[in-house]
Design a protein around this motif. Structure first.
Motif, PDB file in Angstrom:
ATOM      1  N   SER A  81       4.440   0.784 -10.758  1.00 24.31           N
ATOM      2  CA  SER A  81       5.274   0.181 -10.313  1.00 24.31           C
ATOM      3  C   SER A  81       5.900   0.320  -9.152  1.00 24.31           C
ATOM      4  N   MET A 111       9.134   2.552 -10.751  1.00 17.80           N
ATOM      5  CA  MET A 111       8.763   3.528 -11.174  1.00 17.80           C
ATOM      6  C   MET A 111       8.287   4.815 -10.593  1.00 17.80           C
ATOM      7  N   SER A 113      -0.820  -0.308 -11.909  1.00 17.60           N
ATOM      8  CA  SER A 113      -0.626  -0.932 -13.194  1.00 17.60           C
ATOM      9  C   SER A 113       0.538  -0.811 -13.701  1.00 17.60           C
ATOM     10  N   ARG A 114       1.429  -1.802 -14.744  1.00 15.87           N
ATOM     11  CA  ARG A 114       2.703  -1.630 -15.217  1.00 15.87           C
ATOM     12  C   ARG A 114       2.756  -1.705 -16.751  1.00 15.87           C
ATOM     13  N   THR A 115       1.922  -1.363 -16.891  1.00 15.93           N
ATOM     14  CA  THR A 115       2.046  -0.965 -18.755  1.00 15.93           C
ATOM     15  C   THR A 115       2.685  -0.128 -18.795  1.00 15.93           C
ATOM     16  N   ASP A 116       3.089   0.093 -20.124  1.00 14.13           N
ATOM     17  CA  ASP A 116       3.300   1.300 -21.441  1.00 14.13           C
ATOM     18  C   ASP A 116       2.732   2.475 -20.586  1.00 14.13           C
ATOM     19  N   ASN A 137       3.001   2.674 -15.863  1.00 11.67           N
ATOM     20  CA  ASN A 137       3.682   2.237 -14.693  1.00 11.67           C
ATOM     21  C   ASN A 137       3.833   2.789 -13.712  1.00 11.67           C
TER      22      ASN A 137
END
Length: 167
Positions: A120, A123, A112-115, A118
């Motif tokens: 990634s 991160m 996931s790369r959501t707020d 994250n």
């Protein structure tokens, strides 16, 4: 429904495989976490005493079923699971044989790369700490009474900035 393979021609002129045909997994849709949970409930599962293990096992089986039906599976805010294939090239599309040219089927994961979560590479690297395995081995094998004459700086040491080819 089987895993769907799309055969496409390599059009990268500088590639050694230019003009060859390769297979790629094609997904019919991305299944959401809610859809996966609904799918699980439609299996009329009865869980035993160890509910967590029962649910986890059912989730694993259902995820695999959906992946093999050509769907990606989104796992909440963790990320999305999907399939990919490794294939050898054929000289033309009609010579591409799914039974011969498909060499492997792989389970992949896109974090996931959501707020909210994250995951990634960038991160994860920010959250992680690193230690060179060589440093750990030297600490365990170094005699405690005498200094190591070879303990100088190693300018060729791995900085931990990216993946390596070592297992």
């Amino acid at each position: 429904m089987p895993v769907l393979i799309k055969v496409t021609q390599n059009k990268i002129k500088d590639s050694k495989a230019f003009g060859k045909w390769f297979g790629h997994v094609t997904n019919t849709k991305t299944m959401t976490y809610q859809e996966l949970c609904k799918h699980m409930s439609e299996h009329n599962s009865v869980y035993g005493e160890d509910v967590c293990l029962g649910v986890a096992n059912k989730l694993q089986n259902c995820m695999l079923e959906q992946l093999l039906e050509g769907k990606k599976v989104q796992f909440g805010e963790l990320g999305t699971f999907y399939l990919s294939v490794k294939s050898t090239g054929a000289d033309n599309e009609k010579d591409f044989n799914l039974g011969i040219n498909i060499n492997g089927l792989f389970l992949c994961f896109a974090p996931s790369r959501t707020d909210v979560n994250n995951l990634s590479s960038k991160m994860l690297k920010k959250k992680a700490t690193f230690m060179n395995v060589k440093d750990l081995i030297e600490t365990k094998t170094k005699p405690s009474t005498s200094p190591d004459p070879d303990s100088g700086s190693d300018s060729g040491a791995d900085s931990g900035d990216g993946p390596t080819n070592e297992p």
